[in-house]
Design a protein around this motif. Structure first.
Motif, PDB file in Angstrom:
ATOM      1  N   UNK A   1       0.838  -1.200   0.000  1.00 34.18           N
ATOM      2  CA  UNK A   1       0.000   0.000   0.000  1.00 34.18           C
ATOM      3  C   UNK A   1       0.878   1.257   0.000  1.00 34.18           C
ATOM      4  N   UNK A   2       1.975   1.222   0.758  1.00 32.21           N
ATOM      5  CA  UNK A   2       2.903   2.355   0.789  1.00 32.21           C
ATOM      6  C   UNK A   2       3.534   2.566  -0.585  1.00 32.21           C
ATOM      7  N   UNK A   3       3.941   1.470  -1.238  1.00 39.62           N
ATOM      8  CA  UNK A   3       4.516   1.568  -2.590  1.00 39.62           C
ATOM      9  C   UNK A   3       3.521   2.188  -3.562  1.00 39.62           C
ATOM     10  N   UNK A   4       2.274   1.749  -3.493  1.00 38.83           N
ATOM     11  CA  UNK A   4       1.240   2.254  -4.401  1.00 38.83           C
ATOM     12  C   UNK A   4       0.976   3.741  -4.150  1.00 38.83           C
ATOM     13  N   UNK A   5       0.932   4.133  -2.871  1.00 39.35           N
ATOM     14  CA  UNK A   5       0.740   5.554  -2.556  1.00 39.35           C
ATOM     15  C   UNK A   5       1.879   6.387  -3.141  1.00 39.35           C
ATOM     16  N   UNK A   6       3.111   5.880  -3.050  1.00 38.48           N
ATOM     17  CA  UNK A   6       4.257   6.591  -3.613  1.00 38.48           C
ATOM     18  C   UNK A   6       4.114   6.719  -5.129  1.00 38.48           C
ATOM     19  N   UNK A   7       3.732   5.639  -5.786  1.00 37.61           N
ATOM     20  CA  UNK A   7       3.590   5.652  -7.235  1.00 37.61           C
ATOM     21  C   UNK A   7       2.478   6.602  -7.693  1.00 37.61           C
ATOM     22  N   UNK A   8       1.479   6.790  -6.870  1.00 42.16           N
ATOM     23  CA  UNK A   8       0.372   7.686  -7.226  1.00 42.16           C
ATOM     24  C   UNK A   8       0.713   9.156  -6.979  1.00 42.16           C
ATOM     25  N   UNK A   9       1.845   9.413  -6.334  1.00 43.79           N
ATOM     26  CA  UNK A   9       2.276  10.785  -6.092  1.00 43.79           C
ATOM     27  C   UNK A   9       2.505  11.456  -7.444  1.00 43.79           C
ATOM     28  N   UNK A  10       1.923  12.631  -7.657  1.00 44.36           N
ATOM     29  CA  UNK A  10       2.076  13.287  -8.964  1.00 44.36           C
ATOM     30  C   UNK A  10       3.538  13.619  -9.311  1.00 44.36           C
ATOM     31  N   UNK A  11       4.422  13.649  -8.321  1.00 46.59           N
ATOM     32  CA  UNK A  11       5.832  13.930  -8.590  1.00 46.59           C
ATOM     33  C   UNK A  11       6.612  12.692  -9.015  1.00 46.59           C
ATOM     34  N   UNK A  12       6.025  11.512  -8.832  1.00 50.71           N
ATOM     35  CA  UNK A  12       6.697  10.269  -9.229  1.00 50.71           C
ATOM     36  C   UNK A  12       6.684  10.147 -10.752  1.00 50.71           C
ATOM     37  N   UNK A  13       7.838   9.878 -11.328  1.00 45.05           N
ATOM     38  CA  UNK A  13       7.968   9.765 -12.783  1.00 45.05           C
ATOM     39  C   UNK A  13       7.361   8.440 -13.244  1.00 45.05           C
ATOM     40  N   UNK A  14       6.283   8.467 -14.043  1.00 48.04           N
ATOM     41  CA  UNK A  14       5.617   7.223 -14.449  1.00 48.04           C
ATOM     42  C   UNK A  14       6.434   6.385 -15.435  1.00 48.04           C
ATOM     43  N   UNK A  15       7.517   6.943 -15.986  1.00 49.75           N
ATOM     44  CA  UNK A  15       8.348   6.187 -16.931  1.00 49.75           C
ATOM     45  C   UNK A  15       9.326   5.248 -16.226  1.00 49.75           C
ATOM     46  N   UNK A  16       9.563   5.472 -14.931  1.00 53.93           N
ATOM     47  CA  UNK A  16      10.540   4.671 -14.202  1.00 53.93           C
ATOM     48  C   UNK A  16       9.949   3.304 -13.874  1.00 53.93           C
ATOM     49  N   UNK A  17      10.698   2.264 -14.215  1.00 47.60           N
ATOM     50  CA  UNK A  17      10.296   0.892 -13.900  1.00 47.60           C
ATOM     51  C   UNK A  17      10.529   0.663 -12.405  1.00 47.60           C
TER      52      UNK A  17
END
Length: 142
Positions: free
Chosen positions: A90-106
């Motif tokens: 859940x913590x990982x998913x919250x981080x990924x949903x952060x608008x500052x997280x780059x969606x291109x990063x694997x």
């Protein structure tokens, strides 16, 4: 799809096993504009925790400067799970949903819960949802 050289996968797994029982974390950088990870960078988990990871801020600043100087960018962000499967928490998913997280990063996850079995999986954020992607391990990009 994440295409990655076997030597890099082995380094990620070795780092995850070496830091167990704490979570390991790091980056694999590559040339700007490329989707080929080439440089393994083991990072320090500032939390020193079996259930959470966070890059050391000073170390991350130094690595960011190195990548800029080398014409590189982060292609892979990896971390381990020590007692659960290689699936985002859940913590990982919250981080990924952060608008500052780059969606291109694997986002690679390695589970170290079983010392005999390797769980190596990769995820991307697609339209606000975490999606597992295929991982193609190659001997060489050539």
């Amino acid at each position: 799809m994440l295409t990655i050289e076997r030597a890099l996968v082995e380094k990620i797994i070795a780092h995850a096993r070496a830091d167990h029982p704490d979570e390991a974390c790091g980056i694999v950088a590559g040339p700007v504009g490329s989707d080929r990870p080439t440089r393994f960078i083991a990072m320090t988990n500032a939390e020193r925790s079996p259930t959470y990871h966070n890059f050391d801020t000073q170390e991350l600043l130094r690595v960011d400067r190195e990548m800029d100087a080398n014409g590189e960018e982060q292609i892979v962000h990896y971390h381990s799970h020590t007692s659960t499967e290689a699936y985002p928490s859940r913590t990982d998913i919250d981080y990924l949903r952060n608008p500052l997280a780059d969606p291109r990063i694997h986002r690679v996850l390695v589970s170290t819960r079983d010392p005999e079995e390797v769980e190596f999986r990769s995820y991307l954020m697609v339209d606000g949802e975490v999606v597992e992607e295929e991982v193609k391990i190659v001997e060489s990009y050539d």
